[in-house]
Write a protein that holds these residues in place. Structure first.
Motif, PDB file in Angstrom:
ATOM      1  N   ALA A 178      36.714 -35.096 -15.571  1.00 57.24           N
ATOM      2  CA  ALA A 178      35.238 -35.567 -15.509  1.00 57.24           C
ATOM      3  C   ALA A 178      34.656 -35.162 -14.336  1.00 57.24           C
ATOM      4  O   ALA A 178      35.419 -34.742 -13.354  1.00 57.24           O
ATOM      5  N   GLY A 179      33.549 -35.184 -14.470  1.00 58.22           N
ATOM      6  CA  GLY A 179      32.778 -34.789 -13.328  1.00 58.22           C
ATOM      7  C   GLY A 179      31.356 -34.744 -13.038  1.00 58.22           C
ATOM      8  O   GLY A 179      30.710 -35.142 -14.234  1.00 58.22           O
ATOM      9  N   TYR A 180      30.733 -34.610 -12.290  1.00 55.99           N
ATOM     10  CA  TYR A 180      29.168 -34.553 -12.204  1.00 55.99           C
ATOM     11  C   TYR A 180      28.618 -33.591 -11.156  1.00 55.99           C
ATOM     12  O   TYR A 180      29.457 -33.105 -10.460  1.00 55.99           O
ATOM     13  N   VAL A 181      27.319 -32.900 -11.505  1.00 58.85           N
ATOM     14  CA  VAL A 181      26.766 -31.955 -10.551  1.00 58.85           C
ATOM     15  C   VAL A 181      25.388 -32.694  -9.983  1.00 58.85           C
ATOM     16  O   VAL A 181      24.791 -33.279 -10.830  1.00 58.85           O
ATOM     17  N   LEU A 182      25.215 -32.834  -8.818  1.00 55.90           N
ATOM     18  CA  LEU A 182      24.199 -33.545  -8.126  1.00 55.90           C
ATOM     19  C   LEU A 182      23.258 -32.382  -7.547  1.00 55.90           C
ATOM     20  O   LEU A 182      23.488 -31.621  -6.804  1.00 55.90           O
ATOM     21  N   TYR A 183      22.050 -32.195  -8.254  1.00 54.27           N
ATOM     22  CA  TYR A 183      21.220 -31.372  -7.927  1.00 54.27           C
ATOM     23  C   TYR A 183      20.094 -32.093  -6.760  1.00 54.27           C
ATOM     24  O   TYR A 183      19.149 -32.703  -7.123  1.00 54.27           O
ATOM     25  N   GLY A 184      20.441 -32.080  -5.518  1.00 58.05           N
ATOM     26  CA  GLY A 184      19.829 -32.964  -4.574  1.00 58.05           C
ATOM     27  C   GLY A 184      19.381 -32.160  -3.524  1.00 58.05           C
ATOM     28  O   GLY A 184      19.063 -30.812  -3.667  1.00 58.05           O
ATOM     29  N   SER A 185      19.509 -32.667  -2.222  1.00 65.18           N
ATOM     30  CA  SER A 185      19.178 -31.610  -1.123  1.00 65.18           C
ATOM     31  C   SER A 185      19.987 -30.209  -1.041  1.00 65.18           C
ATOM     32  O   SER A 185      19.688 -29.312  -0.603  1.00 65.18           O
ATOM     33  N   SER A 186      21.164 -30.484  -1.596  1.00 62.92           N
ATOM     34  CA  SER A 186      22.098 -29.265  -1.755  1.00 62.92           C
ATOM     35  C   SER A 186      22.673 -29.529  -3.185  1.00 62.92           C
ATOM     36  O   SER A 186      22.684 -30.675  -3.895  1.00 62.92           O
ATOM     37  N   THR A 187      23.195 -28.646  -3.764  1.00 59.24           N
ATOM     38  CA  THR A 187      23.970 -28.915  -5.144  1.00 59.24           C
ATOM     39  C   THR A 187      25.226 -29.305  -5.079  1.00 59.24           C
ATOM     40  O   THR A 187      26.100 -28.329  -4.352  1.00 59.24           O
ATOM     41  N   VAL A 188      25.731 -30.368  -5.438  1.00 57.23           N
ATOM     42  CA  VAL A 188      27.148 -30.811  -5.228  1.00 57.23           C
ATOM     43  C   VAL A 188      27.892 -30.982  -6.476  1.00 57.23           C
ATOM     44  O   VAL A 188      27.251 -31.679  -7.543  1.00 57.23           O
ATOM     45  N   LEU A 189      29.112 -30.421  -6.710  1.00 60.94           N
ATOM     46  CA  LEU A 189      29.843 -30.609  -7.946  1.00 60.94           C
ATOM     47  C   LEU A 189      31.058 -31.294  -7.486  1.00 60.94           C
ATOM     48  O   LEU A 189      31.987 -31.168  -6.288  1.00 60.94           O
ATOM     49  N   VAL A 190      31.161 -32.736  -8.107  1.00 64.13           N
ATOM     50  CA  VAL A 190      32.649 -33.475  -7.899  1.00 64.13           C
ATOM     51  C   VAL A 190      33.265 -33.376  -9.128  1.00 64.13           C
ATOM     52  O   VAL A 190      32.734 -33.781 -10.117  1.00 64.13           O
ATOM     53  N   LEU A 191      34.420 -33.302  -8.948  1.00 61.20           N
ATOM     54  CA  LEU A 191      35.342 -33.026 -10.107  1.00 61.20           C
ATOM     55  C   LEU A 191      36.736 -33.838 -10.047  1.00 61.20           C
ATOM     56  O   LEU A 191      37.499 -33.992  -8.826  1.00 61.20           O
ATOM     57  N   THR A 192      37.215 -34.326 -11.254  1.00 58.94           N
ATOM     58  CA  THR A 192      38.681 -34.840 -11.251  1.00 58.94           C
ATOM     59  C   THR A 192      39.314 -34.224 -12.397  1.00 58.94           C
ATOM     60  O   THR A 192      38.513 -34.140 -13.431  1.00 58.94           O
ATOM     61  N   THR A 193      40.667 -33.904 -12.312  1.00 59.48           N
ATOM     62  CA  THR A 193      41.409 -33.553 -13.297  1.00 59.48           C
ATOM     63  C   THR A 193      42.264 -34.693 -13.630  1.00 59.48           C
ATOM     64  O   THR A 193      43.629 -34.048 -14.166  1.00 59.48           O
ATOM     65  N   GLY A 194      42.562 -35.668 -12.979  1.00 59.49           N
ATOM     66  CA  GLY A 194      43.360 -36.768 -13.027  1.00 59.49           C
ATOM     67  C   GLY A 194      44.414 -36.617 -11.917  1.00 59.49           C
ATOM     68  O   GLY A 194      45.466 -37.228 -11.999  1.00 59.49           O
ATOM     69  N   HIS A 195      44.007 -35.823 -10.827  1.00 60.89           N
ATOM     70  CA  HIS A 195      44.778 -35.924  -9.732  1.00 60.89           C
ATOM     71  C   HIS A 195      44.034 -35.746  -8.727  1.00 60.89           C
ATOM     72  O   HIS A 195      43.722 -34.645  -7.681  1.00 60.89           O
ATOM     73  N   GLY A 196      43.221 -36.871  -8.340  1.00 59.44           N
ATOM     74  CA  GLY A 196      42.152 -37.024  -7.162  1.00 59.44           C
ATOM     75  C   GLY A 196      40.918 -36.585  -7.571  1.00 59.44           C
ATOM     76  O   GLY A 196      40.607 -35.829  -8.518  1.00 59.44           O
ATOM     77  N   VAL A 197      40.292 -36.616  -6.757  1.00 60.67           N
ATOM     78  CA  VAL A 197      38.606 -36.287  -6.561  1.00 60.67           C
ATOM     79  C   VAL A 197      38.217 -35.243  -5.607  1.00 60.67           C
ATOM     80  O   VAL A 197      38.643 -35.378  -4.415  1.00 60.67           O
ATOM     81  N   HIS A 198      37.705 -34.218  -5.953  1.00 63.80           N
ATOM     82  CA  HIS A 198      37.345 -33.044  -5.059  1.00 63.80           C
ATOM     83  C   HIS A 198      36.007 -32.681  -5.128  1.00 63.80           C
ATOM     84  O   HIS A 198      35.270 -32.670  -6.220  1.00 63.80           O
TER      85      HIS A 198
END
Ligand code: FDP
Length: 343
Positions: A178-198
């Motif tokens: 699961a994850g998301y991409v935030l299009y804010g002052s920069s573009t950030v992608l936050v991801l987990t594949t079930g082993h922590g969040v990166h």
């Protein structure tokens, strides 16, 4: 124990004083490859993540030029939720469907913008295939004012035995990523594949998402609540009691009005994000399958909590693709403060 970064960078001699800021340069692509090897995941799965990253770059680029290309504003039509569709909602939806559609490992895609899931490859042909659910442009009412908006995604295994509907309607505990991409002052992608969040940030000069934080942890506490307080009078009493308590304790309010932006802040700074039931929306406003579930997986993986009120969001048995649920998520202690008032 060697980290993913060690695995990738082991053969590179770095100068003692790096010329480029940051100790290591790890792209999302190389990170996914290393994770795939570490957890014996299939290449199929990595291809899906790369399609999501490609879509995010497309959407980010469109977003940055939206005003110049005249693609802001609504289309004059409503989506399946009865909400005004923005031009960029439609563009983002198309980008995701086209990028994901070209990956042989994707069996089904389901979007907030479409009433029914799109069934691409229901047969498995001996290959593990996946279902990808997404909200292509969350918080799109923020677009016209240059506010933060995002893309949210959830990935499930396609169950070859059952019907396509069974494959889509799996509880959040079954998500493989699961994850998301935030299009804010920069573009950030936050991801987990079930082993922590990166967390990765798009470097537009090289066109790649760069790893900026591995194993992100949400603070256990944070004196901030994030909700649409304009609806306060129509919240169930427990939520109103919580707000009285929090204000008595000197809490601050922060609300961007886009789930991705609000959850991102909560993940980094701590606090609680809520979308309670209201008289107008008795189950809350947020959608279980492609908003609440993926955000809950991320928050739990980061050490936080995500509840509907009387249980974990991830354990809700889905009944329909577009069903809504109340959402209480964030720092563990802060979620407990809300739950204590709801009981
Ligand atoms: P939006 O309608 O702008 O797409 O997904 C729905 C959502 O935004 C969330 O991103 C956001 O948290 C919420 O609605 C905001 O709703 P309110 O305007 O009712 O506060």
């Amino acid at each position: 124990m060697s980290s993913t970064i060690d695995i990738i960078e082991a053969n590179i001699d770095m100068p003692e004083t790096p010329l480029i800021r940051g100790e290591n340069l790890v792209t999302l692509q190389s990170f996914i490859l290393a994770e795939t090897r570490r957890h014996q995941a299939t290449g199929t799965f990595s291809w899906i993540l790369s399609a999501l990253s490609l879509s995010a770059k497309f959407i980010s680029n469109k977003m940055r030029r939206a005003r110049l290309e005249n693609v802001l504003g609504d289309l004059g039509a409503d989506n399946v939720q009865g909400e005004r569709q923005q031009k960029l909602d439609v563009i983002s939806n198309e980008v995701l469907i086209r990028c994901l559609g070209s990956r042989s490992g994707v069996a089904i895609v389901a979007s907030e913008e479409d009433e029914e899931p799109t069934i691409l490859r229901p047969e498995t042909d001996g290959e593990q295939r996946y279902v990808v659910l997404f909200d292509p442009l969350d918080g799109s009412s923020n677009l016209d004012v240059c506010g933060g908006v995002g893309t949210i995604f959830s990935i499930l295994r396609h169950d070859q035995g059952g019907s396509p509907e069974d494959s889509v309607l799996q509880p959040g505990t079954k998500q493989v990523a699961a994850g998301y991409v935030l299009y804010g002052s920069s573009t950030v992608l936050v991801l987990t594949t079930g082993h922590g969040v990166h967390m990765f940030v798009l470097d537009p000069s090289v066109g790649a998402f760069m790893l900026v934080e591995q194993d992100l942890r949400i603070p256990t506490t944070g004196k901030t609540y994030s909700l649409n307080e304009g609806n306060r009078k129509s919240f169930p009493q427990g939520y109103q009691d919580y707000l009285d308590w929090a204000q008595g304790q000197g809490y601050s309010a922060r609300y961007a009005g886009a789930m991705v932006a609000d959850v991102h802040r909560t993940l980094l700074k701590g606090g609680v994000f809520l979308y309670p039931p209201t008289t107008k929306a008795p189950n809350g406003k947020l959608r279980l399958m492609y908003e609440a579930n993926p955000m809950s997986m991320l928050v739990e993986q980061a050490g936080g909590k995500a509840w509907v009120g009387d249980g974990r969001i991830l354990e809700v048995e889905p009944e329909t693709l577009h069903q809504r649920v109340p959402v209480i998520l964030g720092s563990a202690d802060e979620v407990d403060h809300v739950l204590a008032r709801l009981r």
